[in-house]
Scaffold this motif. Sequence first.
Motif, PDB file in Angstrom:
ATOM      1  N   TYR A  90      -7.059  67.656  28.354  1.00  0.00           N
ATOM      2  CA  TYR A  90      -7.041  66.955  27.071  1.00  0.00           C
ATOM      3  C   TYR A  90      -6.498  65.531  27.254  1.00  0.00           C
ATOM      4  CZ  TYR A  90      -7.554  71.611  24.967  1.00  0.00           C
ATOM      5  OH  TYR A  90      -7.996  72.859  24.613  1.00  0.00           O
ATOM      6  N   LEU A  91      -5.424  65.431  28.030  1.00  0.00           N
ATOM      7  CA  LEU A  91      -4.833  64.116  28.268  1.00  0.00           C
ATOM      8  C   LEU A  91      -5.788  63.234  29.062  1.00  0.00           C
ATOM      9  CD1 LEU A  91      -1.151  65.127  29.179  1.00  0.00           C
ATOM     10  CD2 LEU A  91      -2.181  64.711  26.935  1.00  0.00           C
ATOM     11  N   LEU A 290       6.832  80.643  25.215  1.00  0.00           N
ATOM     12  CA  LEU A 290       6.221  79.867  26.283  1.00  0.00           C
ATOM     13  C   LEU A 290       4.867  79.305  25.851  1.00  0.00           C
ATOM     14  CD1 LEU A 290       7.497  79.369  29.063  1.00  0.00           C
ATOM     15  CD2 LEU A 290       5.954  81.087  30.003  1.00  0.00           C
ATOM     16  N   TYR A 291       4.264  79.906  24.838  1.00  0.00           N
ATOM     17  CA  TYR A 291       2.988  79.408  24.323  1.00  0.00           C
ATOM     18  C   TYR A 291       3.140  78.059  23.622  1.00  0.00           C
ATOM     19  CZ  TYR A 291       0.947  83.956  25.332  1.00  0.00           C
ATOM     20  OH  TYR A 291       0.502  85.083  25.975  1.00  0.00           O
ATOM     21  N   ASP A 292       4.376  77.648  23.346  1.00  0.00           N
ATOM     22  CA  ASP A 292       4.613  76.370  22.677  1.00  0.00           C
ATOM     23  C   ASP A 292       4.667  75.192  23.644  1.00  0.00           C
ATOM     24  OD1 ASP A 292       4.817  77.789  20.284  1.00  0.00           O
ATOM     25  OD2 ASP A 292       7.000  77.990  20.453  1.00  0.00           O
ATOM     26  N   VAL A 293       4.716  75.466  24.956  1.00  0.00           N
ATOM     27  CA  VAL A 293       4.870  74.386  25.925  1.00  0.00           C
ATOM     28  C   VAL A 293       3.648  73.475  25.924  1.00  0.00           C
ATOM     29  CG1 VAL A 293       5.120  73.821  28.375  1.00  0.00           C
ATOM     30  CG2 VAL A 293       6.459  75.693  27.376  1.00  0.00           C
ATOM     31  N   ALA A 294       2.455  74.038  26.060  1.00  0.00           N
ATOM     32  CA  ALA A 294       1.241  73.216  26.110  1.00  0.00           C
ATOM     33  C   ALA A 294       1.017  72.442  24.815  1.00  0.00           C
ATOM     34  CB  ALA A 294       0.023  74.084  26.447  1.00  0.00           C
ATOM     35  N   PRO A 295       1.139  73.061  23.622  1.00  0.00           N
ATOM     36  CA  PRO A 295       1.012  72.262  22.399  1.00  0.00           C
ATOM     37  C   PRO A 295       2.051  71.148  22.294  1.00  0.00           C
ATOM     38  CG  PRO A 295       0.823  74.598  21.899  1.00  0.00           C
ATOM     39  CD  PRO A 295       1.260  74.496  23.333  1.00  0.00           C
ATOM     40  N   GLY A 302       0.100  62.596  20.914  1.00  0.00           N
ATOM     41  CA  GLY A 302      -0.617  62.510  19.650  1.00  0.00           C
ATOM     42  C   GLY A 302      -1.838  63.389  19.557  1.00  0.00           C
ATOM     43  N   LEU A 303      -1.878  64.498  20.302  1.00  0.00           N
ATOM     44  CA  LEU A 303      -3.038  65.384  20.332  1.00  0.00           C
ATOM     45  C   LEU A 303      -2.633  66.802  19.941  1.00  0.00           C
ATOM     46  CD1 LEU A 303      -4.512  64.252  23.788  1.00  0.00           C
ATOM     47  CD2 LEU A 303      -5.221  63.447  21.527  1.00  0.00           C
ATOM     48  N   ALA A 304      -3.616  67.593  19.517  1.00  0.00           N
ATOM     49  CA  ALA A 304      -3.386  68.994  19.195  1.00  0.00           C
ATOM     50  C   ALA A 304      -4.704  69.747  19.284  1.00  0.00           C
ATOM     51  CB  ALA A 304      -2.801  69.140  17.795  1.00  0.00           C
ATOM     52  N   PRO A 321      -0.162  64.958  15.015  1.00  0.00           N
ATOM     53  CA  PRO A 321      -1.097  64.956  16.141  1.00  0.00           C
ATOM     54  C   PRO A 321      -2.544  65.069  15.672  1.00  0.00           C
ATOM     55  CG  PRO A 321       0.749  66.430  16.567  1.00  0.00           C
ATOM     56  CD  PRO A 321       0.851  66.012  15.142  1.00  0.00           C
ATOM     57  N   VAL A 322      -3.425  64.380  16.367  1.00  0.00           N
ATOM     58  CA  VAL A 322      -4.841  64.409  16.041  1.00  0.00           C
ATOM     59  C   VAL A 322      -5.462  65.667  16.640  1.00  0.00           C
ATOM     60  CG1 VAL A 322      -7.045  63.234  16.324  1.00  0.00           C
ATOM     61  CG2 VAL A 322      -4.950  61.901  15.967  1.00  0.00           C
ATOM     62  N   ALA A 323      -6.122  66.465  15.802  1.00  0.00           N
ATOM     63  CA  ALA A 323      -6.751  67.688  16.276  1.00  0.00           C
ATOM     64  C   ALA A 323      -7.981  67.351  17.106  1.00  0.00           C
ATOM     65  CB  ALA A 323      -7.138  68.573  15.097  1.00  0.00           C
ATOM     66  N   VAL A 324      -8.120  68.008  18.233  1.00  0.00           N
ATOM     67  CA  VAL A 324      -9.266  67.790  19.115  1.00  0.00           C
ATOM     68  C   VAL A 324      -9.891  69.138  19.436  1.00  0.00           C
ATOM     69  CG1 VAL A 324      -8.374  65.670  20.138  1.00  0.00           C
ATOM     70  CG2 VAL A 324      -7.786  67.857  21.164  1.00  0.00           C
TER      71      VAL A 324
END
Length: 345
Positions: A90-91, A290-295, A302-304, A321-324
Amino acid sequence: MLLHLPGLPWECLSRDDAASWLPTLHALIESGSAGPLAPVGRHPLMDGVVLTGRGPADSGLLAAMAPRPDRFGADLAGALHLKVPGFARYLDDAGKRCALVNLRGTHFDELARGIIASDGFFEVRAHSYAQWGIPPGALAPLSMAGLLADLRVHPEDLAPSQLGPLVAGESGSVRPEQLRMLARALAETSGAHTVATYLAEHGALDMCAVRYPVLAGLGGMFGDPAQRETGKGTAWALIALLDAFVARMLALGGNDAVIMITGGNETRPFWIASGPGVAVDELWPEGTSLYDVAPSMLSMFGLADPSMPGQSRIIGGNGDPVAVAPVALPGQVLSLPDSFAGPAA
């Protein structure tokens, strides 16, 4: 920066008398948010949850352990085919330069602007350095081989004087198989650190993620450090070494960097975060996983991705954050970024 320390028990970090033994990790806990997290489920690969923000059924990363025939400990024997993108993709799509070093699930992955040296790049499978090649898919772009291959560490590079201090605190004699496992685990972790520090210093990176598997690679052969007196034994000597590695990466990241530390194991993971946007000296709120690390990593840029089950625990980006949509897996043409041209850069 995301530094993954599998096998390091949270109980070792939370001891008051460990502050002088692990000054960097204790300072990060006090300056940010930290704490143990809930188990990530049955037979998941913790590394996959960190990388993708999803469980094994969705990510394709499922773990089981099996003994290695060469007696160098145990290997993961499971599904390691990445079915969804990791956070770095994503980045990368957003124009950020990322480096992924020694992360499981990154073999055969690619980034258009960054570099990936997978766990297969550092895994010791050759009896001597002269026979140690680069497995297909272990490095992307492959044009980085001339700069990075010689930074890896092979067990034969380690002298007895380097291993001796690490086992000096063990009671009784150390068996040859223990030294073999220690040499392998230390070599793979040291090689990953050397490559990561090189890229962090010369790569003009926006994000760097590194996995330090030295404790997990021991397979418990030197005992559980959580059951030992603070600072006693080989495992504690290696924990102190990891603290020094973290300190070096933190110095390279600079004062404005957000640093995340993940570790533990699948049944008892932990997460430490420190830097801009992170609450100071707090335990993670109830429900953090641990599922919160990547978000959280995405939100700093600024992404989600709404399809990720976790949520961001860090304030980042400009506003919400901008949803992608989920981005594509490998297929683009790779070129070597100018910032990875070598030390002169």
